[in-house]
Every structure is written in structure tokens, then in C-alpha cells.
Design a protein around this motif. Structure first.
Motif, PDB file in Angstrom:
ATOM      1  N   TYR A   1      42.652  42.393  38.462  1.00 58.36           N
ATOM      2  CA  TYR A   1      41.310  42.682  37.942  1.00 58.36           C
ATOM      3  C   TYR A   1      40.940  41.633  36.888  1.00 58.36           C
ATOM      4  O   TYR A   1      41.802  41.005  36.285  1.00 58.36           O
ATOM      5  N   HIS A   2      39.643  41.509  36.632  1.00 61.04           N
ATOM      6  CA  HIS A   2      39.178  40.730  35.491  1.00 61.04           C
ATOM      7  C   HIS A   2      39.088  41.645  34.271  1.00 61.04           C
ATOM      8  O   HIS A   2      38.692  42.810  34.394  1.00 61.04           O
TER       9      HIS A   2
ATOM     10  N   ALA B   1      45.677  46.035  34.326  1.00 59.49           N
ATOM     11  CA  ALA B   1      44.542  45.490  35.079  1.00 59.49           C
ATOM     12  C   ALA B   1      44.860  44.103  35.618  1.00 59.49           C
ATOM     13  O   ALA B   1      44.579  43.783  36.780  1.00 59.49           O
TER      14      ALA B   1
ATOM     15  N   ASN C   1      39.036  52.830  41.000  1.00 53.11           N
ATOM     16  CA  ASN C   1      38.410  51.706  41.701  1.00 53.11           C
ATOM     17  C   ASN C   1      38.677  51.728  43.194  1.00 53.11           C
ATOM     18  O   ASN C   1      38.441  50.737  43.878  1.00 53.11           O
TER      19      ASN C   1
ATOM     20  N   ASN D   1      37.840  42.234  43.304  1.00 50.79           N
ATOM     21  CA  ASN D   1      38.344  41.981  41.958  1.00 50.79           C
ATOM     22  C   ASN D   1      37.546  42.788  40.945  1.00 50.79           C
ATOM     23  O   ASN D   1      36.619  42.259  40.327  1.00 50.79           O
ATOM     24  N   PRO D   2      37.894  44.041  40.773  1.00 52.97           N
ATOM     25  CA  PRO D   2      37.140  44.859  39.820  1.00 52.97           C
ATOM     26  C   PRO D   2      37.219  44.261  38.413  1.00 52.97           C
ATOM     27  O   PRO D   2      38.146  43.515  38.092  1.00 52.97           O
ATOM     28  N   VAL D   3      36.229  44.618  37.606  1.00 50.05           N
ATOM     29  CA  VAL D   3      36.152  44.139  36.226  1.00 50.05           C
ATOM     30  C   VAL D   3      36.298  45.342  35.302  1.00 50.05           C
ATOM     31  O   VAL D   3      35.622  46.360  35.495  1.00 50.05           O
TER      32      VAL D   3
ATOM     33  N   ARG E   1      39.886  48.952  47.796  1.00 55.14           N
ATOM     34  CA  ARG E   1      39.066  48.882  46.598  1.00 55.14           C
ATOM     35  C   ARG E   1      37.586  48.812  46.948  1.00 55.14           C
ATOM     36  O   ARG E   1      37.232  48.290  47.997  1.00 55.14           O
TER      37      ARG E   1
ATOM     38  N   ASN F   1      29.889  39.984  44.141  1.00 54.46           N
ATOM     39  CA  ASN F   1      31.340  39.994  44.332  1.00 54.46           C
ATOM     40  C   ASN F   1      31.804  39.026  45.401  1.00 54.46           C
ATOM     41  O   ASN F   1      32.940  39.098  45.861  1.00 54.46           O
TER      42      ASN F   1
ATOM     43  N   LEU G   1      43.849  53.021  37.183  1.00 52.82           N
ATOM     44  CA  LEU G   1      42.836  52.010  37.541  1.00 52.82           C
ATOM     45  C   LEU G   1      42.623  51.974  39.049  1.00 52.82           C
ATOM     46  O   LEU G   1      41.491  51.853  39.516  1.00 52.82           O
ATOM     47  N   GLU G   2      43.706  52.083  39.804  1.00 53.59           N
ATOM     48  CA  GLU G   2      43.571  52.123  41.259  1.00 53.59           C
ATOM     49  C   GLU G   2      42.692  53.290  41.694  1.00 53.59           C
ATOM     50  O   GLU G   2      41.815  53.151  42.548  1.00 53.59           O
TER      51      GLU G   2
ATOM     52  N   ASN H   1      33.131  47.396  36.296  1.00 53.82           N
ATOM     53  CA  ASN H   1      33.394  48.570  37.122  1.00 53.82           C
ATOM     54  C   ASN H   1      33.992  49.729  36.337  1.00 53.82           C
ATOM     55  O   ASN H   1      33.764  50.890  36.665  1.00 53.82           O
TER      56      ASN H   1
END
Lengths: 305, 305, 305
Positions: free
Chosen positions: A76-77, A71, A303, A49-51, A45, C37, A299-300, A107
Motif C-alpha cells: 500500500y501507499h 501497509a 480493502n 495499491n490502496p492508500v 482488493r 488507479n 487492512l486486507e 482508501n
């Protein structure tokens, strides 16, 4: 790194994806469908922790929850922005809203809007990834992908399958996304439904026919929801199940291995007889499960890096 | 494994639980009340990070947040579905909504609804666990459990205690759940309040009396909220505190170790004098804290295996 | 432990903070701005996973999301309470609501309210930390802090800078917080805008002038949003950009290293020419990013111990 060549910033229209990219997404979707509670994400990634922000300008329950759950399962957040109720967005453009979330550190923005074409226009101007969660009557790419995944799980391939899409094809972003995606893989598509709901332009692999002709020999039957909130169709709806819907008589004539699909929510007794929802060849709840899986894959992809 | 014999799929009515099961829940509730920030959950889980959905068809703030916080403290994922505002659920049955969340991968649905009996009907038809967060005027089992926990923490036992329940007993799911639960453990219950709010059928361990008789000798006083949104009672409310409420005169006559409870939110100056809320023998905020603890215990039970 | 001397229970008014405390917050804000991050929080916590509740009695999107994201990045649990839509809070006082969340185990309440002074009144009565997210026209301390951080990042110091604040100073909690904070650090402040929007009392380091005089020699230009929802100002707004706004003519006269700030959301073409939002000396999106960073610092401070 090799993985970076697979990374996409945005997912706006299925027609922009190569079959190779789609196959990669379906492979990852299969992984998550088989391992829904895996905590291992194979893709490196850009951040730990992507948002994501869910930015819905039209009502949606299941698509929003499907993205939210996808997510969260990835760690993720999630921010949920019900744009319909926001006073802040009054007078603020989507571009300004997205730039603000981007500055906050978001993100990926998951967007549902009635404005067709706006995501393509804004995407090059922002760094945040845009994922189309339904834009006007145009495209709903993750729905198209989850439907492809569902069909591929069943038949192992997409080429040469006969797919019937029944209902309001003209105003359905679900139908449109499926036609685009299935056509890329060489499926033969039959459309049927009230004449005013048929598209005016079709490609060579698509034909418009009667409901019964479309169902005859179909490997896959996709019933579309009657969007009564969009149409003043009371008279039509009265007889809809008999005229255009999947009733028990039509169902009995399907081939043994034909699968029945519906994007949900369904209207029991209108486009489909309620008793057929959970028959053994219905894949309607499988589609819901695949929705979470394919959104994890998307999502993967957006990101990864 | 032994733990599996304790696992329940659903928690719908307290009357369906054995005293052994209730004691197990109270023991775990005590653990969480004593260790609210522990990150160790003793119970093995069916999945590492269960998913719950809060599905509220009636307004609620504190019960929903209590479940949400309980779930988050356990490391669960939480989806909040405000069913009142959803256009998607229009025309969709609760069964269809639950099957959809189940297909998405939701493990437990926390449901508040006005329809009594619907959860019992649907539970055997779905795999997702159902937890009743308040159904009509019928039962609110986690409220009953948190009240039992609060009383047991105080007296070490429930048997033989004298409990006064004052107010709109007839329309109160809080009262009903407490009567069911306390009766299982051999408490003596006195009900008091306006005549039209008294139940028409009572068991042998329950009696209806005047407010002052009910308070006399009570170990536990439970004041119920006047649900003015359900009643057109302006005249009654004008004198409610003096006629039926816990005012300072009545409070002064209580035994020294009597505890005062209220399910909250309370109406200061109506069913209870506002100055009594935080007196040393009030357990009103202890009940709120126990609410999170007992819901952690319930979530553990429904997700253990 | 030394860190405990830095811990604050509440953050209600900037004027209550020493310059040392503010500098500590700006240092931590700088850390998070540089390492958005990072998953390492240097400050010891009272509990491993603190819980915050966003309690907004006035609409807000970006402030609420900024706090939510700050908390999630720190690994806190977040409850979002849209107090405007809650029926539960009807008739319940803020004190009672806060005591309930406190009993649930909430560590920090982020509050936006129209009632000035209420947070100062309640803070000593509750254990939960209170963070002011905007109270009436009074103060918005985290906005003041993020603005200080943005200026300090640019100039390395605050002392002796000339800051112009343009617009509805009188009704702006953003302006008020900045005046309080900048004054503590010895900045010279010029206010400009329609006469009826100028404050009636000012300190010696503050002067009221014309827009053009205020902009002349300014190191920092803060444009305030025209709050059209608060004013019936149609006539004024018609010419606002030319009369009081930052248009291209005024922009061209600024010093080369002057920075332009705006608390957002901005009205393009009213208080600022839309083309100036993303000019190289605009710090408007930097402010948004710093908002998350400074709120992480504030949450750390109120949950350290």
C-alpha cells in the motif's frame, strides 16, 4: 463473490464484530505472523495499491509504525499526517479532513483521537474506511485483536481461559478492548489494581480482586502501563511494583505455562520488574510482532472487495 | 554460499573493518555511483524487501535522506523515526526501542546518537543490524567510507597519498573516521587548525602542522565545518577564513591535481571561500553523490545472506 | 523523440506556459482523473523511478500530500523535507540545499516558499527540476491548472466563460494563478471583495465589481479562503459571510449550471455557508481529486524524456 461478505468498511469497536469475523481476522493474522515476508495477499482488493493515511491527533510511535509497516508490506501507499503539528487542521473538523483525503483517493484512514464516539458518528458519512487506532479511554481494537491472537497462538483457544488484567483498568483502552474481546469468547477475567482504577460496572464473567488473587491460577497475565503522563501519582508509583506490579516474588508463584503480556511501552521497575520482560514465558515482543500481522489482516479486510 | 562470508550484521566503527571488507564496500559503492538508477542488486538478500528504520536522536537532514534514498533505491521499506520529537521514547532505553523495532520486523536500524559506545554495547544483544550514522564526536563510518570512495575514484589508490584535514579535528567524527580509514590504507595525514581543536594523541602517520604546511604538497584537502552550534567562537570565526580557512590565496597555491573536499553543510566564507565550492577540483557534490552509493553498498552488506 | 519537445524542466509560473502546453497537461490530468488507479504511465521517463523531494518552507498539508500521493501513484520515490523544522538549513541557501539534493540523485524538487522570484533565479543554475508549490502571494501554478481542469471538465471549454473570484484577491496566489491561466484562454473575470483586497492593476478581460454583480451571470464562482493568519480582520470577519461571502441568499440567485469552487481549506460560515460545501453544484472535492491528477501530469512532464 464470497469474499465480499467478509469485507468491512470500518473497524471502530470490537464489540461490533461477530466472533466469526474476529476468528477470520485471527486466522489471517496467524498467516502473516507465520509468513511476515510473504508478498502474496490472498484477498482480492478494490484497487491494486490502496492508500492509507495515518492521522494521529495523539502521540504514538509504535502503533503508527505498526500500521505503516503493515501497509507497506502489503504494497500500500502510506501518508503520515502528524495532526498535532498541522496548522492546516486548525479549525478544520475531522469530517472535513477525512472528506479531503477521501477526495485525494485515500482508501483507509487510521485514526487516533481523544474524542470518543467521533469515529462512529463520521463513518456513515464518508466513503473512506476508518480504522480506530485508539480513541480516548474507550477502545483500541487492533490492540485487542493482537492480544487475542497472542493468546490463541499459545493455548489454541480462548474459551475458559483465566485472564488477569492488572493496573489502571479504568482509563485503559487496551484493557477495555481486551475485556470486550475476551468476553465474546468466554474467558474469565480478573481485574486488579489500585481501587480508584477499577471500573464501576462489570459483566458477570469479570471480577475485581486483589493482585495476588488475580494472578493465582491465571493462564494469562496482562500488565498495564502506568500512564504517569495521565496521573499525578508519585506516591503511588514509589511503591507500585511491590503493591501492584509484577515483581519476582509474584512471578515465581505463577503456573508454569502462564504467559505474561504487556501492551508496551513498559516502565521497567514500575508495573513490571525489568528482568521479567524477556523471560521465556513473556510474550511481550511476540505481541509487537503480532501487532503488525493483525494490522495486515485488518487492512486486507477493509480493502477487500 | 560465499557471499555469506562477506555479510556483516553491524557497521559501527570503521576500525573494526578489514581493508578487504572496506575494499569490497568501495567496489560496490563504485558500482552504484556509476549506475545510480540500476534496479539490479547483485547481493542475495535475507528477505526480499528489507525494512530499515532511521532512528535519529540528533538533528540531521542530509545523512538521514541519504540513507532513506539509498534504501528506497534498493527497494527497501523505510520508517523514519524522529526520536527527538517522540514522547514514546521518554524513559525508554535505546535497547528497548530497538527490540521493539526488531519484533516489528525491522531488519536494519540506522542510528545517530550523542552517546558514544552505546551501539557497540547493544549490538550483541539484538538481532537487528545496527548502522552507525554518527555517534558523538567519535565515528561516522559511512562518511569515512564515502570519502575513501571519492579519493579512490580520483587517484585509483589510497596508499601514499598526502591528506590535509583542516579545522575542528578534535570534535569531528568526520575527521576521526577519515583518520581511522585513511591510516588503514597507508595515507599520510596532516592536521591543522586552531590549537585547541587538535587531538592530543596521534599515530605515527599523522602530524599536526600549520594550515599552510598541511596544504603544501597535499593531494587531498578536507575542510571541516565550523560547528558554531558547538562552540562559542565568535572572535575566532571573525577571522577564521583568513586564519584557518581555504581562501583564494591558499587555493591558488595547491597542486593542479589536488582535490578539495568538505563533508557539508559548508559555511560559505568561514571555513571555505564560497567561490571555491564548485571549482573544477572541488569534489564536494561528488561526495554527496557517493554518500548515497556507499550507503547502498552498506545496506546490501548488512542485508545479504 | 517527439515527446521530448513537450518535456519541461521546471514549472514555476503559469504565464510561461503556452496554451498548447497547458492543454497537454489538462489532457493528461483528465486521464488520471478518469483512471486514478491506473498503473500505466504513457510518458517515457528519463529514469525508471524518479525521486522527488517535497521542500516546504511554509506549512502546508494538502498540497504536500497531493504531490506526495501523485508521485507515489506514478511509482516515484518521495522524500519529505519539512524545512521549517530543519536545523541543517539554517544559514544554508536554497541554492545549496537544491544542489545537495541534486547530487543525491533527486530529479524533481517541489518547493513552497515565501520568497517570490527565487525559483526563477535558481532554476537555470541547477539540473534538478523545480516545481512551484506556492511562492509568496505570487503564483501557485498547479492550483491554477487543477482549477482549469475542473472548469473544462464541466463546460468542455474555457473560452468565453464568466468567472467570479471573490475575496482576498490581492494576497492570494490562488487567485493570481487563476487570473493568469483563465486570461490565456479568453475567460471574462470579475473580482469582488473588500476594497483593500482588490488588485491595483488589472487587464482588459478583468473587472472589479460588487459581489452581487460578480455573481450575476457567473458560470464559475471561486470563493477564496479568508486567510485570518495573514490579516487582523476581526471586525470584517464578523460580518464577512453577509458582506462578501457565499451565503444561501446569494447562492439561490446563481444560474442552475453555475459551479462553486474553493481552493480549501474553507472556513465554514465565513467565506462560504457550510451547508453549501456539498451541494450538487459544488466542485470543491472534485478540485481536490483533480489536484492529484494534475500533479501526476506535471510530474510526468518534468520527468519525461
Amino acid at each position: 463473490m464470497a469474499i465480499q461478505t467478509k469485507m468491512r468498511k470500518d473497524l471502530i469497536l470490537l464489540k461490533d464484530l461477530s466472533t466469526e469475523e474476529i476468528n477470520h481476522l485471527l486466522d489471517r493474522g496467524d498467516f502473516w505472523a507465520d509468513n511476515p515476508n510473504s508478498t502474496i495477499s490472498s484477498a482480492p482488493r478494490t484497487v491494486a495499491n490502496p492508500v492509507i493515511v495515518n492521522l494521529f491527533f495523539e502521540p504514538s510511535t509504535r502503533t503508527r509504525f505498526s500500521f505503516e509497516l503493515a501497509a507497506k508490506k502489503l504494497g500500500y501507499h502510506v501518508l503520515n499526517f502528524d495532526a498535532r503539528n498541522s496548522s492546516t487542521t486548525k479549525g478544520e473538523t475531522l469530517y472535513d479532513t477525512l472528506r479531503t483525503f477521501e477526495a485525494m483517493g485515500v482508501n483507509t484512514a487510521i485514526i487516533r483521537t481523544q474524542e470518543e464516539g467521533i469515529l462512529q458518528e463520521i463513518a456513515p458519512q464518508v466513503e473512506v474506511s476508518l480504522i480506530n487506532a485508539g480513541a480516548g479511554a474507550n477502545e483500541h481494537p487492533t490492540q485487542g485483536l493482537l492480544d487475542l491472537l497472542t493468546i490463541r497462538q499459545e493455548f489454541g483457544h480462548l474459551e475458559g481461559l483465566k485472564v488477569a488484567i492488572i493496573g489502571d483498568v479504568k482509563h485503559s483502552r487496551v484493557a477495555n478492548s481486551n475485556i470486550v474481546a475476551l468476553s465474546k469468547f468466554g474467558a474469565a477475567i480478573s481485574l486488579a489494581g489500585p481501587e480508584q482504577w477499577m471500573p464501576t460496572e462489570i459483566d458477570s464473567n469479570v471480577q475485581i480482586s486483589s493482585v495476588d488473587d488475580a494472578l493465582n491460577d491465571a493462564d494469562v497475565v496482562m500488565m498495564l502501563r502506568v500512564q504517569s503522563e495521565r496521573h499525578a501519582l508519585t506516591n503511588t508509583i514509589d511503591n507500585y511494583l511491590e503493591s501492584y506490579g509484577l515483581n519476582k516474588t509474584r512471578f515465581a508463584k505463577l503456573k508454569d505455562n502462564t504467559i505474561v503480556m504487556h501492551p508496551a511501552p513498559f516502565n521497567r521497575g514500575i508495573e513490571i520488574d525489568g528482568d521479567l520482560i524477556e523471560r521465556s514465558n513473556s510474550r511481550i515482543y511476540r505481541q509487537v510482532a503480532n501487532g503488525v500481522a493483525i494490522r495486515m489482516a485488518v487492512l486486507e479486510l477493509c480493502n477487500a472487495g
